[in-house]
Design an enzyme around this catalytic site. Structure first.
Site, PDB file in Angstrom:
ATOM      1  N   SER A 192       0.862  -1.184   0.000  1.00  0.00           N
ATOM      2  CA  SER A 192       0.000   0.000   0.000  1.00  0.00           C
ATOM      3  C   SER A 192       0.892   1.224   0.000  1.00  0.00           C
ATOM      4  CB  SER A 192      -0.866  -0.014   1.267  1.00  0.00           C
ATOM      5  OG  SER A 192      -1.488   1.234   1.489  1.00  0.00           O
TER       6      SER A 192
ATOM      7  N   TYR B 115      -2.364  -1.091  10.624  1.00  0.00           N
ATOM      8  CA  TYR B 115      -2.300  -1.349   9.178  1.00  0.00           C
ATOM      9  C   TYR B 115      -0.982  -0.839   8.607  1.00  0.00           C
ATOM     10  CZ  TYR B 115      -3.870  -1.375   4.274  1.00  0.00           C
ATOM     11  OH  TYR B 115      -3.999  -1.610   2.928  1.00  0.00           O
TER      12      TYR B 115
END
Length: 212
Positions: A125, A138
């Site tokens: 990401s 995350y």
């Protein structure tokens, strides 16, 4: 025919990977915790599926795994300030998004090394490279996935195995849709304002990207 294991394969980027590898003529093992999404996948495509709690991979996968291409894609998101983040949720996310990629990488490497060929791809990401508030777990996990992949590339290179990550920005997936709602509540913004002012503010292309 190359054998491909894709985690988080039931929807979003994982499903897009399934379609792409099928078009390339690969044999797919699609793994997800959502039985319905895998049933839907089987109804559309010729794939093998496994319903697995990917935060506990030790219970489901043999050693070694005879896989040629591994796609580490499974992930979840929870949005909260660090001091309010539920530790049980954090433990599950770290296991799913960091321990499981390590575990699966460990299990596929012997087969890849014996064949002198293999590919490991981590769906990372933008948050594997930069930070933003309220997503501590995350972001920590994605930074860890970047580090794991770099080490795997160094160790695997002499054996014909490459390892890379794809660090996407916000994609139009169920995970992101849930984030929009959570960030709307935290920031006291409308959902449209969250997309425009929070998610897409630093992006060159001002839209959510499609999983494909």
């Amino acid at each position: 025919m190359k054998k491909v294991l894709i985690t988080g394969a039931g929807s979003g980027i994982g499903k897009a990977c399934v379609v792409a590898f099928l078009e390339a003529g690969a044999e797919i093992l699609a793994v997800d915790s959502n039985a319905q999404s895998l049933a839907d996948l089987e109804s559309q495509f010729k794939v093998k599926t496994m319903v697995v709690d990917l935060s506990k991979p030790d219970e489901h996968f043999p050693n070694p795994l005879e896989i040629d291409i591994l796609i580490n894609n499974a992930g979840v998101q929870h949005v909260a300030p660090i001091e309010e983040f539920p530790i049980g949720q954090a433990d599950m996310m770290f296991s799913l998004m960091l321990r499981t990629p390590f575990y699966l990488t460990q299990k596929v490497l012997p087969h890849m090394y014996s064949n002198k060929w293999g590919r490991i791809i981590g769906i990372s990401s933008i948050h594997g490279h930069v930070a933003s508030p309220n997503k501590s777990v995350y972001i920590t996990a994605k930074h860890g996935l970047e580090g794991l992949t770099k080490v795997t590339a160094l160790e695997g290179g002499p054996h014909g195995v490459t390892a890379n990550t794809i660090a996407a920005s916000y994609a139009r997936t169920a995970l992101v849709e849930k984030q929009i709602k959570s960030l709307s509540e935290i920031n006291k913004l409308s959902e449209a304002e969250v997309v425009e002012e929070v998610m897409l503010q630093p992006a060159a292309i001002k839209r959510l990207i499609e999983p494909e």
